[in-house]
Design an enzyme around this catalytic site. Structure first.
Site, PDB file in Angstrom:
ATOM      1  N   GLN A  93       1.083  -1.156  -0.106  1.00 33.12           N
ATOM      2  CA  GLN A  93      -0.244   0.226  -0.126  1.00 33.12           C
ATOM      3  C   GLN A  93       0.805   1.095  -0.369  1.00 33.12           C
ATOM      4  O   GLN A  93       1.744   1.443  -0.273  1.00 33.12           O
ATOM      5  CB  GLN A  93      -0.873  -0.020   1.283  1.00 33.12           C
ATOM      6  CG  GLN A  93      -2.323  -0.547   0.840  1.00 33.12           C
ATOM      7  CD  GLN A  93      -3.313   0.702   0.220  1.00 33.12           C
ATOM      8  OE1 GLN A  93      -2.719   1.851  -0.470  1.00 33.12           O
ATOM      9  NE2 GLN A  93      -4.267   0.879  -0.065  1.00 33.12           N
TER      10      GLN A  93
ATOM     11  N   MET B 256      -8.300   3.109   6.180  1.00 33.25           N
ATOM     12  CA  MET B 256      -8.461   5.048   5.837  1.00 33.25           C
ATOM     13  C   MET B 256     -10.533   5.184   6.195  1.00 33.25           C
ATOM     14  O   MET B 256     -10.508   6.601   6.025  1.00 33.25           O
ATOM     15  CB  MET B 256      -7.615   5.228   4.614  1.00 33.25           C
ATOM     16  CG  MET B 256      -6.368   4.251   4.404  1.00 33.25           C
ATOM     17  SD  MET B 256      -5.621   6.155   4.988  1.00 33.25           S
ATOM     18  CE  MET B 256      -4.823   6.280   5.869  1.00 33.25           C
TER      19      MET B 256
ATOM     20  N   SER C 208     -12.874  -1.070  -0.210  1.00 39.43           N
ATOM     21  CA  SER C 208     -10.836  -0.893  -0.473  1.00 39.43           C
ATOM     22  C   SER C 208     -11.813  -1.240  -2.458  1.00 39.43           C
ATOM     23  O   SER C 208     -10.403  -2.288  -2.476  1.00 39.43           O
ATOM     24  CB  SER C 208     -10.563  -2.007   0.026  1.00 39.43           C
ATOM     25  OG  SER C 208     -11.896  -2.724   0.829  1.00 39.43           O
ATOM     26  N   ALA C 209     -11.735  -0.532  -3.004  1.00 39.14           N
ATOM     27  CA  ALA C 209     -12.567  -0.900  -4.622  1.00 39.14           C
ATOM     28  C   ALA C 209     -11.253  -0.448  -5.404  1.00 39.14           C
ATOM     29  O   ALA C 209     -10.899  -1.924  -6.370  1.00 39.14           O
ATOM     30  CB  ALA C 209     -13.354   0.125  -5.920  1.00 39.14           C
ATOM     31  N   HIS C 210     -10.054  -0.463  -5.008  1.00 42.56           N
ATOM     32  CA  HIS C 210      -8.727  -0.732  -5.815  1.00 42.56           C
ATOM     33  C   HIS C 210      -8.030  -1.853  -5.643  1.00 42.56           C
ATOM     34  O   HIS C 210      -7.273  -2.485  -6.982  1.00 42.56           O
ATOM     35  CB  HIS C 210      -7.756   0.175  -4.887  1.00 42.56           C
ATOM     36  CG  HIS C 210      -7.359  -0.130  -3.523  1.00 42.56           C
ATOM     37  ND1 HIS C 210      -7.556  -0.810  -2.723  1.00 42.56           N
ATOM     38  CD2 HIS C 210      -6.458  -1.658  -3.171  1.00 42.56           C
ATOM     39  CE1 HIS C 210      -7.635  -1.280  -1.776  1.00 42.56           C
ATOM     40  NE2 HIS C 210      -6.364  -1.812  -2.191  1.00 42.56           N
TER      41      HIS C 210
ATOM     42  N   CYS D 148      -0.634  17.471  10.077  1.00 40.17           N
ATOM     43  CA  CYS D 148      -1.325  18.256   9.471  1.00 40.17           C
ATOM     44  C   CYS D 148      -0.299  19.218   7.922  1.00 40.17           C
ATOM     45  O   CYS D 148       0.841  18.063   7.919  1.00 40.17           O
ATOM     46  CB  CYS D 148      -0.805  19.493  10.069  1.00 40.17           C
ATOM     47  SG  CYS D 148       0.989  20.454  10.459  1.00 40.17           S
TER      48      CYS D 148
ATOM     49  N   ARG E 285     -15.452  -3.515  11.566  1.00 34.50           N
ATOM     50  CA  ARG E 285     -15.574  -2.104  11.566  1.00 34.50           C
ATOM     51  C   ARG E 285     -15.958  -0.291  11.656  1.00 34.50           C
ATOM     52  O   ARG E 285     -15.513   0.357  12.059  1.00 34.50           O
ATOM     53  CB  ARG E 285     -15.353  -2.009   9.197  1.00 34.50           C
ATOM     54  CG  ARG E 285     -14.234  -2.872   8.850  1.00 34.50           C
ATOM     55  CD  ARG E 285     -12.895  -3.040   9.219  1.00 34.50           C
ATOM     56  NE  ARG E 285     -11.810  -4.317   8.558  1.00 34.50           N
ATOM     57  CZ  ARG E 285     -11.683  -3.555   7.220  1.00 34.50           C
ATOM     58  NH1 ARG E 285     -11.606  -1.961   7.134  1.00 34.50           N
ATOM     59  NH2 ARG E 285     -11.065  -4.603   6.596  1.00 34.50           N
TER      60      ARG E 285
HETATM   61  P1  NAD Z   1      -9.998  -0.761   4.196  1.00 33.83           P
HETATM   62  O1  NAD Z   1     -10.047  -2.546   3.828  1.00 33.83           O
HETATM   63  O2  NAD Z   1      -9.121  -0.809   5.322  1.00 33.83           O
HETATM   64  O3  NAD Z   1     -11.520  -0.808   4.271  1.00 33.83           O
HETATM   65  C1  NAD Z   1     -12.426  -0.854   3.083  1.00 33.83           C
HETATM   66  C2  NAD Z   1     -14.029  -1.510   3.801  1.00 33.83           C
HETATM   67  O4  NAD Z   1     -14.507  -1.049   2.030  1.00 33.83           O
HETATM   68  C3  NAD Z   1     -14.269  -2.475   4.205  1.00 33.83           C
HETATM   69  O5  NAD Z   1     -14.076  -2.033   6.052  1.00 33.83           O
HETATM   70  C4  NAD Z   1     -14.571  -3.821   3.182  1.00 33.83           C
HETATM   71  O6  NAD Z   1     -16.182  -3.942   5.051  1.00 33.83           O
HETATM   72  C5  NAD Z   1     -15.741  -1.841   3.086  1.00 33.83           C
HETATM   73  N1  NAD Z   1     -16.636  -2.788   1.703  1.00 33.83           N
HETATM   74  C6  NAD Z   1     -15.703  -3.058   0.686  1.00 33.83           C
HETATM   75  N2  NAD Z   1     -17.017  -4.132  -0.742  1.00 33.83           N
HETATM   76  C7  NAD Z   1     -17.802  -3.282   0.291  1.00 33.83           C
HETATM   77  C8  NAD Z   1     -19.326  -2.602  -0.675  1.00 33.83           C
HETATM   78  N3  NAD Z   1     -19.475  -3.483  -1.344  1.00 33.83           N
HETATM   79  N4  NAD Z   1     -20.366  -2.284   0.723  1.00 33.83           N
HETATM   80  C9  NAD Z   1     -20.325  -2.769   1.704  1.00 33.83           C
HETATM   81  N5  NAD Z   1     -18.577  -2.441   2.024  1.00 33.83           N
HETATM   82  C10 NAD Z   1     -17.618  -2.373   1.774  1.00 33.83           C
HETATM   83  O7  NAD Z   1      -9.495   0.302   2.931  1.00 33.83           O
HETATM   84  P2  NAD Z   1      -8.983   1.334   3.370  1.00 33.83           P
HETATM   85  O8  NAD Z   1      -7.674   1.226   4.055  1.00 33.83           O
HETATM   86  O9  NAD Z   1     -10.534   2.335   3.944  1.00 33.83           O
HETATM   87  O10 NAD Z   1      -9.076   2.169   1.637  1.00 33.83           O
HETATM   88  C11 NAD Z   1     -10.211   2.439   1.336  1.00 33.83           C
HETATM   89  C12 NAD Z   1      -9.453   2.744  -0.107  1.00 33.83           C
HETATM   90  O11 NAD Z   1      -9.498   3.881  -0.703  1.00 33.83           O
HETATM   91  C13 NAD Z   1      -8.483   2.276  -0.543  1.00 33.83           C
HETATM   92  O12 NAD Z   1      -9.502   1.640  -1.685  1.00 33.83           O
HETATM   93  C14 NAD Z   1      -7.583   2.789  -0.367  1.00 33.83           C
HETATM   94  O13 NAD Z   1      -6.156   2.096  -1.724  1.00 33.83           O
HETATM   95  C15 NAD Z   1      -7.814   4.319  -0.698  1.00 33.83           C
HETATM   96  N6  NAD Z   1      -7.543   4.912   0.092  1.00 33.83           N
HETATM   97  C16 NAD Z   1      -7.740   6.261  -0.152  1.00 33.83           C
HETATM   98  C17 NAD Z   1      -7.231   7.988   0.570  1.00 33.83           C
HETATM   99  C18 NAD Z   1      -7.291   8.753  -0.193  1.00 33.83           C
HETATM  100  O14 NAD Z   1      -6.950  10.170   0.026  1.00 33.83           O
HETATM  101  N7  NAD Z   1      -8.316   9.283  -0.605  1.00 33.83           N
HETATM  102  C19 NAD Z   1      -5.736   7.211   0.792  1.00 33.83           C
HETATM  103  C20 NAD Z   1      -5.914   6.184   1.542  1.00 33.83           C
HETATM  104  C21 NAD Z   1      -6.140   4.961   0.697  1.00 33.83           C
END
Ligand code: NAD
Length: 552
Positions: A131, A178, A266-268, A411, A202
């Site tokens: 990650q 996140m 966590s669509a990635h 920050c 979660r």
């Molecule tokens: P994580 O795996 O900790 O959490 C993802 C959550 O999505 C889980 O709790 C899971 O149960 C839920 N989920 C999955 N499929 C689902 C569905 N169909 N319906 C409802 N809930 C569902 O991941 P994370 O650390 O929270 O990261 C989330 C995403 O954001 C990742 O793709 C990550 O790469 C991205 N991300 C974005 C940023 C940003 O700055 N915007 C920063 C870091 C990560």
């Protein structure tokens, strides 16, 4: 004995206090931060060494972790440890101002850079997914993303709602490592918040850490709470257990159109992250293990359906944006041709900050004492008396953010400010105003450290979205400058094939050596962001570059 005390799988804890276990703070620091990444209060699943972001790990497997710890305990200050995808692979002679740890995680030659090949290698024990800050040992729990998310919601409010999110509803999916920052960020920004996650554990974790106010598994209850709070202008957050696609469908049917709509499931990772529509957690685990191809196909289709509902809400008035999880790309692959009709959050709200070299500056108190963080908060408020936004954030954070693991703070600071802050922290350590050294790092999501065409570098002015030379220059710059550990990763945030990014952490241990390293690294790192954006033609970056005499 050390392993028994601090790294007895799966019970990980960073040592605290000012007693060294390694040979110096330069190696004690990465050791503590690695263990802190895996602390049950910080990591999403320590038993699998998963820190956050789907499958983002801190080390490849428990044996590899143990070896890294052994190496750090004996490493000298003129040596550097090489870590390849979460496994220690060698120790090389360097010098005291060089990084103590050099990390490369999840990198694949472009033609092979996809989840299928990566998963094959992972299964054979040859790789791990780092990650962004998981494999580079500077994840600090949900607070890490909290301020960035807060900045984004505030920027969105300024752009679309005259700066006021009261009586506005934010709807999103994903309350994991996140995504779990979204409820608190939204309420700090004044909005009413409804977040959906398939996994009740979660949401419970966010309740326990005070990131979310209420939880239910009843759609009707959540909807009514949200509408009631929105009407009263109450900034409260609600977590609803369910499939996000299903909930959006129901909201549309009930004509509940949120003002702001986004997503952080966590669509990635369509196999190990996103849960396909219609599957329970257990059924999803089973299908994933038995038939990952079918799982992926179902996952992509569900994302297409999910994004279809988001597009419909956008049509009906929701300000809709992708929140950095590559949801649009996988929805496109799943059959939603218009998936990219809503923007990513970076071009929409964050790029102007990147042009000034601003990004998610963070630090952790290795002493483990929250007072040390309060001392740094105070020092920053005195150092930047005119930055009211920053002062407001630091005050609110102290009141409302529960520490996870080692106390830390984040920050957003820009070019010039980061160096100033770093040197102040070094002075606090030198004069004994804090009880142990402080480490300073950042997310890989920063102004000059990442190439990610569907996220940080989406829609660059000169079309250089996919150019990752910049990322390598950032890594080389910080390495040359003397960061304490550096990292180069692939696939963070948006998944394999879609991003390359660099990380750095630099130690403030009160020494002259640290002062020199801090002075260089905390200039180089944000300066790379300004240079990158100035080169792409952004005027603010060109002005900033002139202001700081960067030689372009
Ligand atoms: P994580 O795996 O900790 O959490 C993802 C959550 O999505 C889980 O709790 C899971 O149960 C839920 N989920 C999955 N499929 C689902 C569905 N169909 N319906 C409802 N809930 C569902 O991941 P994370 O650390 O929270 O990261 C989330 C995403 O954001 C990742 O793709 C990550 O790469 C991205 N991300 C974005 C940023 C940003 O700055 N915007 C920063 C870091 C990560």
């Amino acid at each position: 004995k050390f392993i028994e005390l601090y790294a007895n799988h799966p019970h990980y804890k960073a040592p605290t206090g000012n007693q060294l276990h390694a040979k110096s703070w330069q190696t004690e620091a990465p050791l503590r931060m690695l263990l802190n990444n895996l602390d049950a209060d910080v990591a999403e699943d320590p038993s699998k060494l998963v820190v956050y972001g789907g499958n983002g790990q801190a080390a490849r497997n428990p044996e590899a972790l143990k070896k890294i710890i052994e190496c750090l305990l004996k490493l000298e200050d003129d040596q550097s440890l090489l870590v390849q995808s979460g496994k220690a692979v060698g120790i090389i002679p360097t010098h005291p101002q060089a990084p103590r740890v050099l990390i490369a995680n999840s990198n694949l030659v472009p033609e092979w850079a996809n989840w299928e090949h990566f998963n094959e290698l992972k299964e054979r024990g040859l790789m791990m997914y780092g990650q962004m800050t998981a494999g580079s040992w500077i994840y600090i729990g949900s607070q890490g993303i909290l301020q960035g998310t807060y900045e984004t919601f505030v920027a969105c409010g300024i752009k679309h709602f005259q700066g006021d999110l009261k009586h506005k509803l934010v709807v999103t999916g994903g309350l994991g490592g996140m995504g779990g920052a979204q409820p608190l960020a939204a309420t700090l920004a004044g909005a009413t918040f409804l977040g959906v996650d398939k996994d009740p554990v979660r949401i419970k974790k966010r309740l326990d850490t005070r990131y979310i106010d209420k939880m239910t598994d009843s759609y009707e209850e959540a909807r009514d709470w949200a509408l009631d709070a929105k009407e009263k202008g109450e900034a409260i957050s609600i977590g609803l257990v369910g499939d996000v696609g299903d909930v959006l469908e129901k909201l549309l049917a009930d004509n509940v159109i949120p003002e702001i709509l986004t997503d952080q499931t966590s669509a990635h990772d369509p196999i190990n992250g996103y849960i396909p529509n219609g599957y329970t957690m257990e059924e999803a685990d089973k299908l994933r293990a038995e038939d990952s191809k079918t799982y992926k196909a179902k996952s992509l289709k569900s994302m297409a359906r999910h994004v279809g509902f988001m597009l419909e809400m956008q049509k009906r008035g929701s300000i809709t944006f992708d929140y950095g999880n590559n949801l649009r790309e996988f929805a496109r692959q799943g059959g939603e041709a218009n998936a990219f009709d809503f923007p990513g959050f970076v071009p929409a709200y964050i790029r102007p900050l990147f042009c000034e070299g601003k990004g998610p500056f963070r630090w952790a108190a290795l002493s483990g004492d929250p007072e040390d963080i309060y001392t740094t908060d105070q020092a920053l408020m005195e150092a930047f008396p005119d930055n009211h936004h920053l002062i407001n954030w630091l005050k609110q954070a102290r009141e409302r953010v529960a520490f996870q693991g080692l106390p830390c703070r984040i920050c957003w600071l820009g070019l010039g400010e980061r160096k100033k802050a770093g040197l102040i922290f070094n002075e606090l350590v030198r004069t004994g105003k804090v009880k142990a050294p402080i480490v300073i790092g950042r997310d890989h999501l920063d102004c000059g450290s990442v190439a990610s065409p569907n996220r940080e570098t989406e829609g660059m002015l000169d079309g250089s979205d996919a150019v990752s030379d910049w990322t390598l220059l950032n890594l080389m710059g910080n390495t040359s400058g003397g960061a304490t550990w550096v990292s180069f990763h692939h696939g963070g945030g948006v998944g394999m094939g879609y991003s390359q990014h660099a990380g750095m952490v630099v130690l403030a241990d009160g020494t002259e050596r640290a002062e020199k390293c801090l002075e260089r690294v905390l200039h180089i790192d944000p300066a790379m962001g300004v240079i990158r954006h100035a080169d792409a033609g952004y005027e603010t970056a060109q002005e900033k570059s002139d202001e700081f005499g960067l030689t372009l």
